[in-house]
Design an enzyme around this catalytic site. Structure first.
Site, PDB file in Angstrom:
ATOM      1  N   HIS A   1      -2.414  32.282 -30.299  1.00 11.60           N
ATOM      2  CA  HIS A   1      -1.179  32.542 -30.445  1.00 11.60           C
ATOM      3  C   HIS A   1      -0.605  33.723 -29.646  1.00 11.60           C
ATOM      4  CE1 HIS A   1      -0.623  29.519 -33.716  1.00 11.60           C
ATOM      5  NE2 HIS A   1      -1.934  29.691 -34.096  1.00 11.60           N
TER       6      HIS A   1
ATOM      7  N   GLY B   1      -7.146  20.080 -31.764  1.00  6.07           N
ATOM      8  CA  GLY B   1      -6.685  21.314 -31.080  1.00  6.07           C
ATOM      9  C   GLY B   1      -7.470  21.635 -29.496  1.00  6.07           C
TER      10      GLY B   1
ATOM     11  N   SER C   1      -5.892  20.067 -27.050  1.00  3.74           N
ATOM     12  CA  SER C   1      -5.036  19.816 -26.054  1.00  3.74           C
ATOM     13  C   SER C   1      -4.924  18.617 -25.332  1.00  3.74           C
ATOM     14  CB  SER C   1      -4.822  20.828 -24.976  1.00  3.74           C
ATOM     15  OG  SER C   1      -3.713  20.944 -24.440  1.00  3.74           O
TER      16      SER C   1
ATOM     17  N   ASP D   1      -1.780  25.740 -22.036  1.00  3.95           N
ATOM     18  CA  ASP D   1      -2.473  24.178 -21.913  1.00  3.95           C
ATOM     19  C   ASP D   1      -2.154  23.314 -20.784  1.00  3.95           C
ATOM     20  OD1 ASP D   1      -3.267  25.039 -24.477  1.00  3.95           O
ATOM     21  OD2 ASP D   1      -1.986  23.435 -25.522  1.00  3.95           O
TER      22      ASP D   1
END
Length: 392
Positions: free
Chosen positions: A44, A138, A140, A186
């Site tokens: 984050h 999670g 990607s 990502d």
């Protein structure tokens, strides 16, 4: 329980070719792949212009296809987890007509890249998408599909952009066609991944540096909780907004520019919750820089400690963990030979990432499975290459 061995690229390519032949009655002319990723530390922080340290995985999305002359795009996915329909057809965008997101959701990532692709003239194509990146885990899968699409279109209509510009096109596709205000990590790691290295990305300058991660005595274990709490999609934009509000209150462009002393001094300018959110981001950016330095000098214990600090910060200050992820982390940390473990990805489910001595991996997997209330999937990965054009 053993770790899941994902299909090799060659196996995915063979599956894609078979599906293309069945669907379109000919051999595909082009093939590309793009990887999923796991973020070792720096969670984050990307949309706060911070630092992240991901590595590309051996889990990939493969796209095979051929150009068409009728201005149409015809797509098929073999993924069992993708929403229906698994095939669709639509015309290329034009000056008069833009593509719009719709159903199925998986195709929106492809449409978004086509719509924002910077070079012209675009050429219609038929394509089959095959992926070993689990959806919603999670790791990607979305950026993997976006970058595979971009790399595929490049073969039909070459662009002149820098790699960062390509990543930004894919990021824009996700913002506008999937409605996810993601950072750029990502897409960059899917383009720039290198075998044997993690990639330290500065999300403000988009500068990158390779961090060696090829010690054969070291392993990276990804554990999928196989839970996905619906809170995730609604809370992500909330967290992002909270971070922006704190930066604004402190007169800064982003939390990247905020030092911990400034945050402490400005506590009265923000809510208690806003302060905790910002404290996670500011401390996580610092942890990520320290972790990259620790990995570069082979100090795995220091790296592991920083991973654990990251998890507790995500759990307590950012509040994006969940009981299942906490269980997985605590179970991993109780086994000797584990350096560190943390949730990875957006949170509210998905995966944990654990750094450990390769020799104890089977023991760790067995112990986690015993302790975990759910059913986890395990995947041991090496740091892998980014997007590739594959030969047919």
């Amino acid at each position: 329980m053993a770790a899941w061995r994902p299909p090799r690229v060659e196996e995915l390519l063979a599956e894609a070719r078979r599906a293309f032949m069945e669907e379109f009655g000919a051999e595909p002319e082009l093939a590309v792949s793009a990887p999923g990723r796991v973020n070792l530390i720096g969670e984050h922080t990307d949309y706060n212009q911070g630092l992240v340290l991901p590595m590309a995985l051996e889990l990939v999305t493969v796209m095979v296809g051929s150009p068409r002359t009728d201005g149409l795009v015809s797509l098929l996915t073999t993924s069992k987890d993708a929403d229906e329909p698994q095939r669709l057809q639509f015309p290329l965008p034009s000056a008069q007509w833009s593509l719009e997101p719709g159903i199925p959701q998986w195709a929106n990532y492809v449409k978004g890249v086509i719509q924002h692709y910077p070079a012209s003239p675009l050429v219609g194509f038929s394509a089959v998408v095959v992926s070993s990146v689990p959806l919603g885990g999670g790791l990607s899968s979305s950026a993997s599909l976006e970058v595979a699409t971009y790399t595929f279109i490049q073969q039909l209509c070459p662009d002149s952009g820098a790699i960062a510009a390509r990543a930004q096109v894919c990021q824009r596709a996700e913002h506008s066609f999937a409605g996810v205000p993601c950072g750029i990590m990502d897409q960059l790691i899917a383009l720039l991944g290198q075998k044997g290295y993690a990639l330290l990305i500065d999300c403000r300058s988009l500068e990158t540096s390779l961090v060696p991660l090829s010690d054969p005595k070291l392993a990276v274990l990804i554990t999928n909780s196989n839970v996905r709490h619906s809170l995730g999609s609604s809370e992500y934009p909330v967290r992002r907004r909270q971070c922006e509000e704190v930066a604004q209150a402190l007169g800064k462009e982003s939390l990247r520019e905020v030092r911990m002393e400034e945050l402490e001094a400005g506590r009265e300018l923000m809510s208690k919750e806003g302060f905790r959110r910002a404290r996670h981001v500011v401390s996580e950016i610092r942890r990520t820089a320290q972790a990259a330095a620790a990995m570069s000098r082979g100090d795995y214990k220091a790296f592991g400690r920083l991973m654990v600090e990251s998890h507790y910060s995500l759990r307590d200050d950012y509040e994006v963990s969940c009981p299942e992820l906490d269980q997985l982390v605590e179970a991993a940390l109780s086994v000797p030979g584990v350096y560190g473990s943390r949730m990875t990805g957006g949170g509210f489910g998905g995966c944990t990432v654990t750094l450990l001595e390769a020799s104890v991996a089977p023991l760790v997997i067995d112990h986690i499975q015993e302790q975990y209330s759910g059913t986890a999937t395990f995947y041991l990965s090496q740091a892998a290459d980014g997007a590739q054009v594959l030969s047919l």
